[in-house]
Design an enzyme around this catalytic site. Structure first.
Site, PDB file in Angstrom:
ATOM      1  N   GLY A   1       0.784  -1.238   0.000  1.00  0.00           N
ATOM      2  CA  GLY A   1       0.000   0.000   0.000  1.00  0.00           C
ATOM      3  C   GLY A   1       0.813   1.284   0.000  1.00  0.00           C
TER       4      GLY A   1
ATOM      5  N   ASN B   1      -5.545   2.595 -13.153  1.00  0.00           N
ATOM      6  CA  ASN B   1      -4.594   1.622 -12.599  1.00  0.00           C
ATOM      7  C   ASN B   1      -3.168   2.147 -12.750  1.00  0.00           C
ATOM      8  OD1 ASN B   1      -3.551  -0.898 -11.623  1.00  0.00           O
ATOM      9  ND2 ASN B   1      -3.133  -1.524 -13.730  1.00  0.00           N
TER      10      ASN B   1
ATOM     11  N   HIS C   1       0.679   0.802 -13.293  1.00  0.00           N
ATOM     12  CA  HIS C   1       1.388  -0.405 -13.706  1.00  0.00           C
ATOM     13  C   HIS C   1       2.886  -0.111 -13.791  1.00  0.00           C
ATOM     14  CE1 HIS C   1       1.817  -4.350 -15.468  1.00  0.00           C
ATOM     15  NE2 HIS C   1       2.591  -3.816 -16.394  1.00  0.00           N
TER      16      HIS C   1
ATOM     17  N   ILE D   1      -7.576  -9.523 -11.202  1.00  0.00           N
ATOM     18  CA  ILE D   1      -8.128  -8.952 -12.439  1.00  0.00           C
ATOM     19  C   ILE D   1      -9.638  -8.775 -12.273  1.00  0.00           C
ATOM     20  CG2 ILE D   1      -8.477  -9.343 -14.912  1.00  0.00           C
ATOM     21  CD1 ILE D   1      -5.802 -10.886 -14.887  1.00  0.00           C
TER      22      ILE D   1
ATOM     23  N   ASP E   1      -4.235  -4.351 -18.661  1.00  0.00           N
ATOM     24  CA  ASP E   1      -3.173  -3.346 -18.847  1.00  0.00           C
ATOM     25  C   ASP E   1      -3.159  -2.730 -20.252  1.00  0.00           C
ATOM     26  OD1 ASP E   1      -2.377  -3.904 -16.242  1.00  0.00           O
ATOM     27  OD2 ASP E   1      -0.919  -5.415 -16.863  1.00  0.00           O
TER      28      ASP E   1
ATOM     29  N   SER F   1       3.310   3.506 -15.557  1.00  0.00           N
ATOM     30  CA  SER F   1       2.232   4.094 -16.351  1.00  0.00           C
ATOM     31  C   SER F   1       0.940   4.110 -15.548  1.00  0.00           C
ATOM     32  CB  SER F   1       1.962   3.254 -17.607  1.00  0.00           C
ATOM     33  OG  SER F   1       3.143   2.967 -18.310  1.00  0.00           O
TER      34      SER F   1
HETATM   35  C1  GAR Z   1       3.449  -1.194  -7.427  1.00  0.00           C
HETATM   36  O1  GAR Z   1       4.730  -1.240  -7.993  1.00  0.00           O
HETATM   37  C2  GAR Z   1       2.402  -1.210  -8.524  1.00  0.00           C
HETATM   38  O2  GAR Z   1       2.773  -0.507  -9.679  1.00  0.00           O
HETATM   39  C3  GAR Z   1       2.306  -2.683  -8.823  1.00  0.00           C
HETATM   40  O3  GAR Z   1       2.367  -3.302  -7.565  1.00  0.00           O
HETATM   41  C4  GAR Z   1       3.156  -2.493  -6.680  1.00  0.00           C
HETATM   42  C5  GAR Z   1       2.346  -2.251  -5.430  1.00  0.00           C
HETATM   43  O4  GAR Z   1       3.077  -1.553  -4.456  1.00  0.00           O
HETATM   44  N1  GAR Z   1       1.089  -2.997  -9.520  1.00  0.00           N
HETATM   45  C6  GAR Z   1       0.983  -3.989 -10.393  1.00  0.00           C
HETATM   46  O5  GAR Z   1       1.902  -4.727 -10.667  1.00  0.00           O
HETATM   47  C7  GAR Z   1      -0.373  -4.139 -11.016  1.00  0.00           C
HETATM   48  N2  GAR Z   1      -0.340  -5.050 -12.099  1.00  0.00           N
HETATM   49  P1  GAR Z   1       2.339  -0.799  -3.266  1.00  0.00           P
HETATM   50  O6  GAR Z   1       1.373  -1.809  -2.634  1.00  0.00           O
HETATM   51  O7  GAR Z   1       3.434  -0.431  -2.334  1.00  0.00           O
HETATM   52  O8  GAR Z   1       1.610   0.396  -3.816  1.00  0.00           O
END
Ligand code: GAR
Length: 190
Positions: free
Chosen positions: A18, A108, A110, A93, A146, A137
């Site tokens: 998070g 989202n 990514h 998803i 995505d 992105s």
């Molecule tokens: C982030 O790097 C986000 O971009 C990625 O998961 C991580 C979550 O970190 N999301 C994906 O890969 C979605 N396909 P966080 O929980 O510390 O924000």
């Protein structure tokens, strides 16, 4: 009706740590921000981010049951008049049915320079392919994984000395910077 005039009622969906959620909460607390985070939803009830949201006095909902996660979430989104969903490290998803039923924008973040490296292990793939740049992105969520319109992206250089961990760290830093910016850009152009 909007709960906070001038700000979009927003729900953030997470699955784990998070850190993007934290950056969005920080942004939402700014006087002139365009969003008010009302609700944080997770498909992982023990997600770290839920604890942080709770401490920030934001309503939380965690449910790992595949069968009713979407229906229960849709009910809450309606109950709290949510206008915008931001997926922030949400690793499930969403179904086409959910996207249709919510009928409002879903964004989202990514960790790649889309359209490159949709799906998982983005940093590993970028390093393996000897890419010169990686990045993040923000895009609109559609039924195709995505693949929705990119709103904003930013790149970082991949150095010879980088590994998956160091690259993830660098990219995460720009994620925190560009997600609030992308939300502003997106909402300004609605
Ligand atoms: C982030 O790097 C986000 O971009 C990625 O998961 C991580 C979550 O970190 N999301 C994906 O890969 C979605 N396909 P966080 O929980 O510390 O924000």
């Amino acid at each position: 009706m909007e709960k906070y005039p001038g700000k979009k009622n927003t729900a953030v969906f997470i699955s784990g740590r998070g850190s993007n959620l934290k950056s969005l909460i920080k942004y939402s607390k700014k006087k002139n921000s365009l969003v008010k985070i009302i609700l944080v939803i997770s498909n992982n009830p023990s997600a770290e981010g839920l604890k942080y949201a709770s401490r920030s006095k934001i309503k939380i909902y965690g449910n790992k049951k595949k069968s009713n996660f979407e229906n229960k979430s849709l009910k809450l989104l309606k109950k709290y008049n949510i206008d915008l969903i931001c997926l922030a490290g949400f690793m499930k998803i969403l179904s086409g049915n959910f996207i249709k039923k919510f009928s409002k924008p879903i964004l989202n973040i990514h960790p790649s320079l889309l359209p490159k490296y949709k799906g998982l292990n983005t940093h590993e793939r970028a390093i393996k392919n000897k890419d010169r740049f990686a990045g993040a992105s923000i895009h609109k969520v559609t039924e195709k994984l995505d693949s929705g319109k990119v709103i904003l992206q930013k790149k970082v250089k991949i150095l010879k000395s980088d590994n998956v961990r160091s690259l993830e760290k660098k990219v995460l830093k720009i994620e925190h910077e560009i997600y609030p910016k992308a939300i502003e850009m997106f909402l300004a152009n609605l």
